[in-house]
Design a protein around this motif. Structure first.
Motif, PDB file in Angstrom:
ATOM      1  N   PHE A 123     -53.529  26.065  26.595  1.00  0.00           N
ATOM      2  CA  PHE A 123     -52.306  25.986  28.210  1.00  0.00           C
ATOM      3  C   PHE A 123     -50.867  26.646  26.546  1.00  0.00           C
ATOM      4  O   PHE A 123     -51.166  26.762  25.367  1.00  0.00           O
ATOM      5  CB  PHE A 123     -51.655  24.680  27.479  1.00  0.00           C
ATOM      6  N   ASP A 124     -50.689  27.801  27.374  1.00  0.00           N
ATOM      7  CA  ASP A 124     -50.118  28.619  26.903  1.00  0.00           C
ATOM      8  C   ASP A 124     -48.375  28.993  27.294  1.00  0.00           C
ATOM      9  O   ASP A 124     -47.584  29.398  27.063  1.00  0.00           O
ATOM     10  CB  ASP A 124     -50.140  30.731  26.662  1.00  0.00           C
ATOM     11  N   GLY A 125     -48.297  27.900  27.796  1.00  0.00           N
ATOM     12  CA  GLY A 125     -47.318  27.675  28.374  1.00  0.00           C
ATOM     13  C   GLY A 125     -46.821  27.942  29.664  1.00  0.00           C
ATOM     14  O   GLY A 125     -45.790  27.243  30.647  1.00  0.00           O
ATOM     15  N   LYS A 126     -47.365  29.268  29.860  1.00  0.00           N
ATOM     16  CA  LYS A 126     -47.606  29.267  31.411  1.00  0.00           C
ATOM     17  C   LYS A 126     -48.710  29.312  32.591  1.00  0.00           C
ATOM     18  O   LYS A 126     -48.596  29.055  33.153  1.00  0.00           O
ATOM     19  CB  LYS A 126     -47.902  31.338  31.513  1.00  0.00           C
ATOM     20  N   ILE A 127     -49.569  29.395  31.717  1.00  0.00           N
ATOM     21  CA  ILE A 127     -51.594  29.026  31.792  1.00  0.00           C
ATOM     22  C   ILE A 127     -52.193  27.757  31.058  1.00  0.00           C
ATOM     23  O   ILE A 127     -52.610  27.808  30.283  1.00  0.00           O
ATOM     24  CB  ILE A 127     -52.332  30.294  31.745  1.00  0.00           C
ATOM     25  N   SER A 182     -58.265  27.344  35.859  1.00  0.00           N
ATOM     26  CA  SER A 182     -56.947  28.228  35.137  1.00  0.00           C
ATOM     27  C   SER A 182     -56.039  26.936  36.373  1.00  0.00           C
ATOM     28  O   SER A 182     -56.751  27.196  37.512  1.00  0.00           O
ATOM     29  CB  SER A 182     -56.651  29.349  34.801  1.00  0.00           C
ATOM     30  N   TYR A 183     -55.174  27.298  35.627  1.00  0.00           N
ATOM     31  CA  TYR A 183     -53.835  26.688  36.582  1.00  0.00           C
ATOM     32  C   TYR A 183     -52.344  26.733  36.473  1.00  0.00           C
ATOM     33  O   TYR A 183     -52.249  27.332  34.883  1.00  0.00           O
ATOM     34  CB  TYR A 183     -53.320  24.878  36.486  1.00  0.00           C
ATOM     35  N   THR A 184     -52.245  28.512  37.173  1.00  0.00           N
ATOM     36  CA  THR A 184     -50.536  28.733  36.189  1.00  0.00           C
ATOM     37  C   THR A 184     -48.903  28.317  36.908  1.00  0.00           C
ATOM     38  O   THR A 184     -49.549  27.781  38.844  1.00  0.00           O
ATOM     39  CB  THR A 184     -51.072  30.209  37.371  1.00  0.00           C
ATOM     40  N   ILE A 185     -48.419  27.902  35.855  1.00  0.00           N
ATOM     41  CA  ILE A 185     -47.755  27.270  36.160  1.00  0.00           C
ATOM     42  C   ILE A 185     -46.614  27.439  37.416  1.00  0.00           C
ATOM     43  O   ILE A 185     -46.054  26.927  38.215  1.00  0.00           O
ATOM     44  CB  ILE A 185     -46.882  26.516  35.174  1.00  0.00           C
ATOM     45  N   GLU A 186     -46.677  28.721  37.272  1.00  0.00           N
ATOM     46  CA  GLU A 186     -45.360  29.519  38.436  1.00  0.00           C
ATOM     47  C   GLU A 186     -45.922  29.339  39.428  1.00  0.00           C
ATOM     48  O   GLU A 186     -44.702  28.732  40.328  1.00  0.00           O
ATOM     49  CB  GLU A 186     -45.510  31.042  38.149  1.00  0.00           C
ATOM     50  N   THR A 187     -47.036  29.343  40.222  1.00  0.00           N
ATOM     51  CA  THR A 187     -47.357  29.172  41.345  1.00  0.00           C
ATOM     52  C   THR A 187     -48.112  28.215  41.683  1.00  0.00           C
ATOM     53  O   THR A 187     -48.442  28.389  43.204  1.00  0.00           O
ATOM     54  CB  THR A 187     -48.718  30.406  41.459  1.00  0.00           C
ATOM     55  N   THR A 204     -49.171  18.276  40.502  1.00  0.00           N
ATOM     56  CA  THR A 204     -50.452  17.443  41.323  1.00  0.00           C
ATOM     57  C   THR A 204     -51.291  18.296  42.025  1.00  0.00           C
ATOM     58  O   THR A 204     -52.377  18.328  42.470  1.00  0.00           O
ATOM     59  CB  THR A 204     -49.813  16.146  41.792  1.00  0.00           C
ATOM     60  N   GLU A 205     -50.776  19.762  42.322  1.00  0.00           N
ATOM     61  CA  GLU A 205     -51.341  20.802  43.036  1.00  0.00           C
ATOM     62  C   GLU A 205     -53.214  20.883  42.548  1.00  0.00           C
ATOM     63  O   GLU A 205     -53.131  21.909  41.817  1.00  0.00           O
ATOM     64  CB  GLU A 205     -50.725  22.282  43.402  1.00  0.00           C
TER      65      GLU A 205
END
Length: 142
Positions: free
Chosen positions: A46-50, A66-71, A32-33
């Motif tokens: 979507f490449d699984g990370k971004i 872009s949305y980075t999943i990890e951060t 949700t961020e």
């Protein structure tokens, strides 16, 4: 309908949280961020990370985000004004063996020009052009 009318529609219709699935681990996770997808938003890749998408703003302005999943961080990668023309087919490009791990994206501009954009240097370069409109692209690893 103008963008202001669409904004009014958005206020009356709450949008659910975005869920991203990890099929390798059978996990469905809410994100949700800073993620807000409505009829003025178009997901591209979507490449699984971004996750990469475009948001349409007032007066023909568009932003690729872009949305980075990890951060769990949202970044605006590039902003286009109306004179930039049609922007489509945005894809994540894997860094080459000799480059840094900087995120690069490839997109089609005005239906016939293929452009690569480096998100660190903020430089775009034409990498191809065709005589007929592009219907789809695939970006291969080098």
């Amino acid at each position: 309908m103008n963008m202001a009318d669409k904004a009014d529609l958005n206020k009356s219709q709450p949008f659910p949280a975005l869920s991203i699935s990890n099929l390798e681990e059978s996990i469905l996770e809410e994100h949700t961020e800073g993620l807000f997808f409505d009829q003025n938003t178009f997901p591209f890749d979507f490449d699984g990370k971004i996750l990469i998408w475009m948001t349409y703003l007032e007066e023909g302005v568009r932003e690729i985000k872009s949305y980075t999943i990890e951060t769990r961080q949202v970044d605006t990668l590039i902003r286009f004004t109306k004179p930039a023309g049609i922007i489509s087919h945005v894809k994540i490009a894997k860094p080459t063996r000799n480059s840094s791990d900087a995120l690069q994206i490839v997109y089609v501009q005005n239906t016939k020009d293929i452009v690569m954009y480096d998100t660190v240097t903020k430089l775009s370069r034409l990498i191809g052009a065709v005589s007929e409109p592009i219907l789809a692209i695939s970006v291969a690893d080098r």
